[in-house]
Design a protein around this motif. Sequence first.
Motif, PDB file in Angstrom:
ATOM      1  N   GLU A   1     -16.451 -12.729  17.876  1.00 51.09           N
ATOM      2  CA  GLU A   1     -17.856 -12.829  18.290  1.00 51.09           C
ATOM      3  C   GLU A   1     -18.702 -13.643  17.302  1.00 51.09           C
ATOM      4  O   GLU A   1     -19.914 -13.719  17.455  1.00 51.09           O
ATOM      5  CB  GLU A   1     -18.444 -11.427  18.490  1.00 51.09           C
ATOM      6  CG  GLU A   1     -17.881 -10.760  19.745  1.00 51.09           C
ATOM      7  CD  GLU A   1     -18.564  -9.424  20.026  1.00 51.09           C
ATOM      8  OE1 GLU A   1     -19.783  -9.305  19.803  1.00 51.09           O
ATOM      9  OE2 GLU A   1     -17.852  -8.506  20.453  1.00 51.09           O
TER      10      GLU A   1
ATOM     11  N   ASP B   1     -25.462 -13.321  13.336  1.00 49.60           N
ATOM     12  CA  ASP B   1     -24.718 -14.097  14.334  1.00 49.60           C
ATOM     13  C   ASP B   1     -24.707 -15.565  13.902  1.00 49.60           C
ATOM     14  O   ASP B   1     -25.759 -16.122  13.576  1.00 49.60           O
ATOM     15  CB  ASP B   1     -25.421 -13.985  15.703  1.00 49.60           C
ATOM     16  CG  ASP B   1     -24.897 -12.806  16.505  1.00 49.60           C
ATOM     17  OD1 ASP B   1     -23.779 -12.347  16.207  1.00 49.60           O
ATOM     18  OD2 ASP B   1     -25.616 -12.348  17.418  1.00 49.60           O
TER      19      ASP B   1
ATOM     20  N   ASN C   1     -27.938  -8.770  20.750  1.00 50.70           N
ATOM     21  CA  ASN C   1     -26.782  -8.069  20.172  1.00 50.70           C
ATOM     22  C   ASN C   1     -27.182  -7.164  18.999  1.00 50.70           C
ATOM     23  O   ASN C   1     -26.326  -6.660  18.281  1.00 50.70           O
ATOM     24  CB  ASN C   1     -25.748  -9.086  19.663  1.00 50.70           C
ATOM     25  CG  ASN C   1     -25.263 -10.015  20.744  1.00 50.70           C
ATOM     26  OD1 ASN C   1     -25.013  -9.591  21.877  1.00 50.70           O
ATOM     27  ND2 ASN C   1     -25.141 -11.301  20.430  1.00 50.70           N
TER      28      ASN C   1
END
Lengths: 232, 145
Positions: free
Chosen positions: A156, A172, A214
């Motif tokens: 991810e 991220d 997220n």
Amino acid sequence: MNKKIFLPFFALIVFFLFLFNLLIFASDKTGSDSAKKETQKEVEILKEKIASKVAELRRQNFQAFSGKIVEIKKGEIEIKDYNEEKKKVFTDDLLTKYYLIKDNQKKEINFSDLKKDDYIIVSGILTDKGISANMIFVDEKYLVDFGKIVEKDKNEYWLKVVTLTNETISLDIETFTKQWLLNIKSLELERTGFSKIKEGDMIHFVAKDKKNENNRFSAQKIVVIPQEYFLK
Amino acid sequence: MKKETFLAIFLGVVFGFIFALIILGSISQSQLGKKTKSLLPQKKEFSILPAKPTSLKLLNITNPKNFLIIENDKVTIEGEVEKNSLIVIQSPIKDLVFQNKEEKFKVDFPLALGENVIKIVSYPQNPNLKTQEKTLFIYYLPNEI
């Protein structure tokens, strides 16, 4: 001494004493005039120095305050600063001006454009009661921090980072994230990719201070210092 | 005119001039003395305190002051830290990494309009020393001062 000699001699002495007095007076006058001019000049220089010092101090001490709006009502805004401390901001219908900063440009807006959770910069005068705002700028808040990478998710594309204050932050790595790696020999920054990042490396990052869907921060850019640098 | 009269006039002139010159000389000397005194460098004060012992330098940013409003789109960051540290200076618009050869360092750093959060981190070469960091909030707001 002969009377004929004494009289002209006495007259001359008186004449030269008079001349001497005149000279003294003239030199005193010139001296006092030049002294006056000198003093005036010094006063002017001193005035200029004080004015420039005041301007410099003003420039050096002209501070701004920033924070997230927690409450807003007519004439009064409450913000929470980086220290989680609440501050009151007082606005004036006529005096306070409002701007929005976007893409390195500012655009004038109105009080009615401000809303809860906006991040604002306030320039104004700090008093015991709060800040009397001259200008309010709505700006983007960024998170600029660093820490050790303790976990890397290859599927991810996210990293778990532990900061110096032991805070855990999940980042991220997006397609738009600018990724830099320190060359430990040349100490130059080089473009890199996610695959070259390792657990144990140090990471310096910039992210918008708002979590994504997220529940992680989207990194705008990262600078990675390989752990090998510290083993040299 | 008789010889004695001429002598008296001559002596009077000489006496008057000598007297005037002596007085003027003493006046100008006292004025010159004042000027020279003001031109002389002021006496320096010497500290009687012993010189600071050489110790490990903590990261210290001497310029700019935190929360400052700046009218220019760049700022000079000045500070001091342990020699040969790896210094990382990062903001949303710039990343700078260098090693300081001397304790003091000075770098020009660009600013974006609005708030600039600048993180300064130093990694000392000596592994026994801790990593140090400072965060600056600098506001580039032209025409606001």
